[in-house]
Design an enzyme around this catalytic site. Structure first.
Site, PDB file in Angstrom:
ATOM      1  N   CYS A 106       0.796  -1.376   0.102  1.00 31.28           N
ATOM      2  CA  CYS A 106       0.223  -0.369   0.062  1.00 31.28           C
ATOM      3  C   CYS A 106       1.227   1.446  -0.134  1.00 31.28           C
ATOM      4  O   CYS A 106       1.525   1.756   1.021  1.00 31.28           O
ATOM      5  CB  CYS A 106      -0.508  -0.309   1.537  1.00 31.28           C
ATOM      6  SG  CYS A 106      -2.269   1.527   1.157  1.00 31.28           S
ATOM      7  N   CYS A 145      -0.060   4.068   2.621  1.00 30.19           N
ATOM      8  CA  CYS A 145      -0.533   4.135   3.424  1.00 30.19           C
ATOM      9  C   CYS A 145       0.050   2.732   3.986  1.00 30.19           C
ATOM     10  O   CYS A 145       0.811   2.904   3.542  1.00 30.19           O
ATOM     11  CB  CYS A 145      -2.319   4.594   4.096  1.00 30.19           C
ATOM     12  SG  CYS A 145      -3.770   3.610   3.862  1.00 30.19           S
ATOM     13  N   SER A 146      -0.650   2.184   4.917  1.00 28.67           N
ATOM     14  CA  SER A 146      -0.072   0.805   5.191  1.00 28.67           C
ATOM     15  C   SER A 146      -1.292   0.086   4.549  1.00 28.67           C
ATOM     16  O   SER A 146      -1.434  -1.594   6.009  1.00 28.67           O
ATOM     17  CB  SER A 146       0.407   0.938   6.594  1.00 28.67           C
ATOM     18  OG  SER A 146       1.112   2.041   6.453  1.00 28.67           O
ATOM     19  N   CYS A 147      -2.544  -0.319   4.184  1.00 30.56           N
ATOM     20  CA  CYS A 147      -3.261  -1.030   4.338  1.00 30.56           C
ATOM     21  C   CYS A 147      -2.738  -2.549   4.122  1.00 30.56           C
ATOM     22  O   CYS A 147      -2.077  -2.763   3.624  1.00 30.56           O
ATOM     23  CB  CYS A 147      -4.670  -1.153   2.690  1.00 30.56           C
ATOM     24  SG  CYS A 147      -4.953   0.651   2.711  1.00 30.56           S
TER      25      CYS A 147
END
Lengths: 208, 223
Positions: free
Chosen positions: A109, A112-114
């Site tokens: 991601c 962000c940090s999905c």
């Protein structure tokens, strides 16, 4: 909603030390009746003791053993995972991407940090790092080398950038030497990184 | 123009360094930062889109220097203040207006149900304009057309490039609108394949691809 400054960044009013900052917020939220301490304990128990890569590993092991399950997974991943109780926060819509001799899949991601929490738990630090987010879309093979993984030249790389609420689970190829094993035994071969695409399944206890 | 979080393709970050046998939380306060953020999110005062926007709207120097959970905690404080749930005085260490546990607070016994429900983004919405196999161009520049400097999920590295629709995901909540409390405004979402050499002007191997989920208004048809 203003574009930028919520009142000159209200968070700067809290103590600068992050541990103190968290404690201050916890005190405020609890005393104001906005957060139930029992909910905090329950959330932590969920991710520390119940939800983790073993969930995704069960899906992979079952897919390796059961062609009908694999087909159902291809047809409607989210429905199959819902039946297994593996759908939820940060994994409401899931697509399984299958590795094959011609293609290797890697998930990131960049914005962000999905990450598919119900299947893999909380993401590791490297997954959330700037270096991984910035580089893996542009030079996936160099990043995989940081993990000690070298792909054959004939295998193309597909990097999946999780920009929406679709979460991707990599289905690694079943490794040689794993024939005839039960689902529980096969789960031991499925590493977390093999379900992100930065690793391959490993024989339990090390060794090739 | 883009923000600091939009870093896909950026040069200069150095190696990825996995921590062997990394514990679930590196610091005790990380546990609380995670759980507080989830519990407060369950108040229903903001969406995942608004939370993401608040994190990426941190000052670039903060975004770059804060660890992951520091970003979460900073954004949580900003959201709580912006929604009027806590005051600036309370954040600054002043007297706290104490109250009993509120109805909208997530109760311990409701956690399992809330986490397994999550927040699905699939909605009834317009029929898709594109089909698998269609060639599409991602809008240039990548920006929010509703709010200047607002949230968008079109990465800058894809803007202006042509890809091929590979999957239609149905209509999903549109983050560019929802992040700013302007409504869910669902629109069709697609998985789009981009050729790596086309994206970067160079690639490690001809034929490598980057797959990106993009909303319909990010895309225009290519003949």
């Amino acid at each position: 909603m203003p574009h930028d400054h919520h009142h000159d960044h209200d968070h700067a009013l809290l103590p600068p030390d992050p541990a103190l900052r968290v404690r201050a917020l916890e005190t405020i939220l609890t005393r104001k009746g906005l957060v139930d301490p029992a909910a905090i304990d329950e959330i932590l128990d969920t991710y520390e003791n119940k939800v983790g890569p073993q969930n995704g590993a069960r899906v992979v092991a079952r897919a390796w053993r059961d062609p009908a399950f694999l087909q159902a997974l291809r047809d409607d991943t989210t429905a199959v995972l819902a039946d297994m109780g593996l759908i939820g926060r940060q994994g409401e819509h899931v697509v399984v991407v299958e590795n094959a001799p011609e293609v290797h899949n890697v998930v990131v991601c960049t914005l962000c940090s999905c990450y598919p929490w119900p299947l893999l738990g909380i993401p590791p630090t490297w997954y959330k790092s700037d270096a991984y987010r910035a580089r893996v879309v542009r030079e996936p093979r160099a990043v995989l080398a940081d993990f000690g993984l070298t792909l054959p030249e004939e295998q193309k790389v597909r990097v999946w950038d999780s920009t929406a609420e679709i979460r991707y689970l990599v289905l690694p190829m079943r490794p040689e030497g794993s024939e005839g094993l039960s689902e529980d035994e096969l789960m031991q071969w499925v590493t977390r990184d093999s379900m992100i695409g930065t690793g391959l399944p490993q024989r339990p206890g090390g060794g090739a | 123009m883009t923000r600091v979080h939009d870093m896909g393709g950026r040069y200069g970050d150095g190696p990825v360094t996995p921590i062997p046998d990394e514990p679930l939380f590196l610091e005790p306060w990380h546990r609380k930062a995670m759980a507080l953020t989830l519990a407060a999110g369950a108040l229903g005062e903001w969406s995942i889109d608004a939370a993401r926007f608040t994190r990426e709207a941190l000052a670039p120097k903060d975004y770059a220097s804060f660890s992951y959970y520091e970003k979460w905690i900073a954004a949580l404080a900003d959201l709580l203040a912006a929604r009027g749930l806590v005051t600036r005085e309370e954040l600054a260490g002043g007297a706290i207006a104490e109250a009993p546990l509120q109805d909208k607070a997530l109760k311990g016994g409701d956690v399992a149900g809330a986490l397994s429900r999550g927040s699905p983004s699939l909605r009834l919405g317009p029929d898709p304009r594109f089909r698998p196999g269609d060639r599409v161009r991602a809008r240039l520049p990548a920006h929010n057309t509703l709010v200047e400097g607002g949230h968008t999920r079109l990465p800058a590295y894809a803007a202006g490039h042509v890809g091929v629709v590979v999957q239609s995901h149905g209509a999903h909540v549109f983050p560019d609108s929802n992040a700013h409390f302007l409504g869910e405004a669902p629109q069709p979402l697609y998985g789009v394949a981009f050729d790596a050499t086309d994206l970067w002007g160079w690639s490690e191997r001809a034929g490598d691809e980057v797959m990106i989920d993009l909303w319909e208004s990010y895309l225009e048809p290519v003949a």
